[in-house]
Design a protein around this motif. Structure first.
Motif, PDB file in Angstrom:
ATOM      1  N   LEU A 180     -73.109 -56.052  93.624  1.00  0.00           N
ATOM      2  CA  LEU A 180     -72.639 -56.847  92.490  1.00  0.00           C
ATOM      3  C   LEU A 180     -73.444 -56.565  91.229  1.00  0.00           C
ATOM      4  O   LEU A 180     -72.908 -56.614  90.118  1.00  0.00           O
ATOM      5  N   LYS A 181     -74.726 -56.234  91.392  1.00  0.00           N
ATOM      6  CA  LYS A 181     -75.550 -55.858  90.232  1.00  0.00           C
ATOM      7  C   LYS A 181     -75.026 -54.569  89.612  1.00  0.00           C
ATOM      8  O   LYS A 181     -75.015 -54.416  88.379  1.00  0.00           O
ATOM      9  N   ARG A 182     -74.573 -53.642  90.445  1.00  0.00           N
ATOM     10  CA  ARG A 182     -74.076 -52.358  89.949  1.00  0.00           C
ATOM     11  C   ARG A 182     -72.716 -52.499  89.278  1.00  0.00           C
ATOM     12  O   ARG A 182     -72.439 -51.837  88.281  1.00  0.00           O
ATOM     13  N   ARG A 183     -71.861 -53.375  89.789  1.00  0.00           N
ATOM     14  CA  ARG A 183     -70.471 -53.441  89.336  1.00  0.00           C
ATOM     15  C   ARG A 183     -70.210 -54.482  88.256  1.00  0.00           C
ATOM     16  O   ARG A 183     -69.192 -54.407  87.569  1.00  0.00           O
ATOM     17  N   PHE A 184     -71.107 -55.451  88.090  1.00  0.00           N
ATOM     18  CA  PHE A 184     -70.870 -56.530  87.131  1.00  0.00           C
ATOM     19  C   PHE A 184     -72.094 -56.775  86.262  1.00  0.00           C
ATOM     20  O   PHE A 184     -73.229 -56.489  86.674  1.00  0.00           O
ATOM     21  N   ASP A 185     -71.852 -57.327  85.087  1.00  0.00           N
ATOM     22  CA  ASP A 185     -72.932 -57.798  84.231  1.00  0.00           C
ATOM     23  C   ASP A 185     -73.277 -59.212  84.673  1.00  0.00           C
ATOM     24  O   ASP A 185     -72.489 -60.144  84.497  1.00  0.00           O
ATOM     25  N   LEU A 186     -74.449 -59.364  85.262  1.00  0.00           N
ATOM     26  CA  LEU A 186     -74.824 -60.644  85.857  1.00  0.00           C
ATOM     27  C   LEU A 186     -75.725 -61.490  84.964  1.00  0.00           C
ATOM     28  O   LEU A 186     -76.206 -62.547  85.400  1.00  0.00           O
ATOM     29  N   ASP A 187     -75.938 -61.050  83.714  1.00  0.00           N
ATOM     30  CA  ASP A 187     -76.890 -61.759  82.850  1.00  0.00           C
ATOM     31  C   ASP A 187     -76.522 -63.221  82.652  1.00  0.00           C
ATOM     32  O   ASP A 187     -77.404 -64.083  82.546  1.00  0.00           O
ATOM     33  N   ASN A 188     -75.224 -63.511  82.597  1.00  0.00           N
ATOM     34  CA  ASN A 188     -74.785 -64.886  82.360  1.00  0.00           C
ATOM     35  C   ASN A 188     -74.114 -65.517  83.581  1.00  0.00           C
ATOM     36  O   ASN A 188     -73.466 -66.550  83.472  1.00  0.00           O
ATOM     37  N   VAL A 189     -74.269 -64.849  84.718  1.00  0.00           N
ATOM     38  CA  VAL A 189     -73.692 -65.386  85.949  1.00  0.00           C
ATOM     39  C   VAL A 189     -74.702 -66.315  86.608  1.00  0.00           C
ATOM     40  O   VAL A 189     -75.788 -65.896  87.000  1.00  0.00           O
ATOM     41  N   ILE A 190     -74.321 -67.562  86.717  1.00  0.00           N
ATOM     42  CA  ILE A 190     -75.234 -68.570  87.253  1.00  0.00           C
ATOM     43  C   ILE A 190     -75.256 -68.499  88.778  1.00  0.00           C
ATOM     44  O   ILE A 190     -74.222 -68.397  89.429  1.00  0.00           O
ATOM     45  N   GLY A 191     -76.466 -68.549  89.336  1.00  0.00           N
ATOM     46  CA  GLY A 191     -76.630 -68.550  90.780  1.00  0.00           C
ATOM     47  C   GLY A 191     -77.079 -69.912  91.270  1.00  0.00           C
ATOM     48  O   GLY A 191     -77.346 -70.832  90.494  1.00  0.00           O
ATOM     49  N   PHE A 192     -77.184 -70.032  92.563  1.00  0.00           N
ATOM     50  CA  PHE A 192     -77.565 -71.296  93.186  1.00  0.00           C
ATOM     51  C   PHE A 192     -78.737 -71.041  94.116  1.00  0.00           C
ATOM     52  O   PHE A 192     -78.733 -70.082  94.887  1.00  0.00           O
ATOM     53  N   SER A 193     -79.725 -71.899  94.049  1.00  0.00           N
ATOM     54  CA  SER A 193     -80.875 -71.748  94.928  1.00  0.00           C
ATOM     55  C   SER A 193     -81.188 -73.074  95.593  1.00  0.00           C
ATOM     56  O   SER A 193     -81.223 -74.115  94.945  1.00  0.00           O
ATOM     57  N   LEU A 194     -81.404 -73.013  96.894  1.00  0.00           N
ATOM     58  CA  LEU A 194     -81.730 -74.221  97.634  1.00  0.00           C
ATOM     59  C   LEU A 194     -83.150 -74.682  97.348  1.00  0.00           C
ATOM     60  O   LEU A 194     -84.059 -73.875  97.217  1.00  0.00           O
ATOM     61  N   ALA A 195     -83.319 -75.981  97.263  1.00  0.00           N
ATOM     62  CA  ALA A 195     -84.657 -76.544  97.262  1.00  0.00           C
ATOM     63  C   ALA A 195     -85.196 -76.467  98.688  1.00  0.00           C
ATOM     64  O   ALA A 195     -84.432 -76.571  99.647  1.00  0.00           O
ATOM     65  N   PRO A 196     -86.502 -76.281  98.867  1.00  0.00           N
ATOM     66  CA  PRO A 196     -87.052 -76.154 100.227  1.00  0.00           C
ATOM     67  C   PRO A 196     -86.672 -77.306 101.148  1.00  0.00           C
ATOM     68  O   PRO A 196     -86.413 -77.097 102.332  1.00  0.00           O
ATOM     69  N   LYS A 197     -86.614 -78.518 100.616  1.00  0.00           N
ATOM     70  CA  LYS A 197     -86.305 -79.664 101.479  1.00  0.00           C
ATOM     71  C   LYS A 197     -84.879 -79.592 102.025  1.00  0.00           C
ATOM     72  O   LYS A 197     -84.567 -80.209 103.047  1.00  0.00           O
ATOM     73  N   SER A 198     -84.028 -78.825 101.364  1.00  0.00           N
ATOM     74  CA  SER A 198     -82.652 -78.720 101.835  1.00  0.00           C
ATOM     75  C   SER A 198     -82.547 -77.925 103.132  1.00  0.00           C
ATOM     76  O   SER A 198     -81.556 -78.028 103.843  1.00  0.00           O
ATOM     77  N   LEU A 199     -83.583 -77.123 103.404  1.00  0.00           N
ATOM     78  CA  LEU A 199     -83.549 -76.325 104.627  1.00  0.00           C
ATOM     79  C   LEU A 199     -83.963 -77.123 105.849  1.00  0.00           C
ATOM     80  O   LEU A 199     -83.776 -76.680 106.985  1.00  0.00           O
ATOM     81  N   MET A 200     -84.523 -78.317 105.633  1.00  0.00           N
ATOM     82  CA  MET A 200     -85.002 -79.106 106.758  1.00  0.00           C
ATOM     83  C   MET A 200     -83.862 -79.480 107.707  1.00  0.00           C
ATOM     84  O   MET A 200     -84.021 -79.460 108.927  1.00  0.00           O
TER      85      MET A 200
END
Length: 438
Positions: free
Chosen positions: A217-237
């Protein structure tokens, strides 16, 4: 509570009753297999008109073909068929899916509308989106895509890179997660498989899927403004805790029960217990809403699994009748047979068939020795993981299409390089693993 009709509410109650009947059967004091199948099929019949058209057509074709093959086997070849039990196929897997759905009740947030985590952009955001969906999806299954997707969609409509990350993050969890329906089917068709060996292959394969997704996806798209999601550590519990509980029951408390059986009763119990501290009334209201709203909403997946089970029974019965139980597709399920089977199932997914259909057909045409079941299970899981990502009519792509408006065929087109890469890895594993996958 969402508005539902009386018919849908009754279907939800029947679905819950089917789950309870399955759990009662685990005690060993009563054989409830027929009861489980009758209750779940009754719910599907009540919800039939609500099933999306494409899924309904697939289910109808499978049901009709299954019944026709049973009738031909009985009246054309004199096969003995125990008619009261013909609806049992895959009922236990459907019951497991119902049980897993209760995971959304863990925690006080109604419907888990707020997913903890932070957002970021770029390739790092894509990787974390994939990882978040993959880890949570390994426990929560399909609901994770909506959970994370809705959070990302708060800022703007989901972009194609985000949709691809959601798709691949969830589908790759089928390669190893004991909580996925794919594992339930694999364990049912190959009960003597070695799960540790399958996981030893499937988990690294899933990690390669995440790495490829990020670079692709980095190669095929411009990801500068693509928002990602990251779990907080407590969410893995929660997912880690559930996995540890399942292993504790499997190896210590209830070793006679399969992982599928343990998941079926353990997740609903944990979900209800987690709500009890907030009061009995609160717990009852959440259970009521889940029964009357969420369970009827599972009509598509439940109907497909039940229909596929009937089809598989019909096909295997007819093949046995025609060949007098003396014919199998392959005399030996070795490396090349596994490669051919994987390729055929993925190809059928491209044509719109869910991988469960291809896996079920394959199983009905084989007579697996004990030492071949681990290889078969790996093929089934790998074909499921790759096939659901690229198949335009797979459950995940239909969900993304229905909720976010992306075409299933557009997803298929953009996932073809991913499917090709994953297929090469699978073929390499099958070729190099030798006798280890036995």
């Amino acid at each position: 509570m969402h508005e539902t009709t009386l018919r849908q509410r009754v279907a939800g109650v029947l679905t819950l009753a089917g789950l309870l009947a399955q759990i009662i059967g685990f005690t060993g004091g009563l054989n409830t297999a027929n009861s489980v199948s009758y209750l779940l099929w009754a719910a599907v019949i009540l919800l039939w008109r609500d099933i999306p058209k494409r899924s309904r057509m697939q289910a109808m074709v499978l049901i009709v073909l299954g019944i026709v093959m049973l009738l031909v086997a009985r009246w054309g070849y004199g096969a003995h068929i125990h008619w009261p039990s013909v609806l049992q196929g895959n009922a236990f897997v459907a019951a497991m899916l119902v049980g897993v759905s209760f995971i959304t009740l863990v925690g006080k947030e109604q419907g888990r509308q707020k997913a903890p985590g932070r957002r970021l952009t770029g390739s790092g955001g894509i990787l974390r989106t994939w990882l978040g969906v993959h880890l949570l999806g390994s426990i929560l299954n399909m609901s994770t895509v909506i959970l994370v997707g809705d959070r990302l969609a708060r800022s703007a409509p989901l972009s194609l890179p985000q949709l691809l990350a959601l798709n691949r993050g969830l589908s790759s969890a089928a390669l190893w997660s004991p909580f996925f329906a794919s594992m339930g089917v694999a364990l049912a068709l190959a009960p003597e498989m070695h799960y540790a060996k399958v996981m030893a292959m499937g988990l690294p394969l899933a990690m390669m899927a995440g790495l490829f997704t990020t670079l692709d996806l980095k190669r095929r798209f411009d990801l500068d403004n693509v928002i990602g999601f990251s779990l907080a550590p407590k969410s893995l519990m929660m997912p880690v805790g559930m996995a540890l509980l399942v292993m504790l029951f499997h190896f210590v408390i209830t070793p006679r029960l399969s992982i599928v059986s343990i998941i079926t009763f353990l997740i609903p119990v944990v979900a209800l217990l987690s709500n009890l501290p907030y009061g009995g009334k609160w717990t009852f209201q959440r259970l009521k809403q889940h029964t009357l709203v969420r369970l009827p909403g599972m009509r598509g997946e439940v109907s497909l699994f039940l229909a596929a089970g009937l089809f598989t029974l019909g096909l295997s019965t007819l093949v046995d009748a025609v060949t007098s139980n003396d014919w199998t597709l392959f005399a030996h399920f070795g490396t090349w047979e596994a490669i051919a089977s994987f390729a055929a199932i993925v190809a059928s997914a491209l044509l719109g068939l869910h991988p469960i259909i291809g896996v079920s057909i394959l199983a009905s045409l084989l007579s697996l020795e004990s030492g071949e079941q681990t290889r078969f299970a790996f093929v089934a899981l790998a074909a499921w993981g790759v096939g659901t990502s690229v198949g335009p009519l797979s459950g995940i792509n239909l969900s993304l299409q229905g909720r976010y408006g992306v075409s299933g065929y557009r997803m298929m087109k953009h996932n073809l390089p991913y499917a090709g890469f994953m297929s090469l890895l699978v073929l390499a594993i099958l070729t190099l693993s030798g006798e280890w996958l036995t």
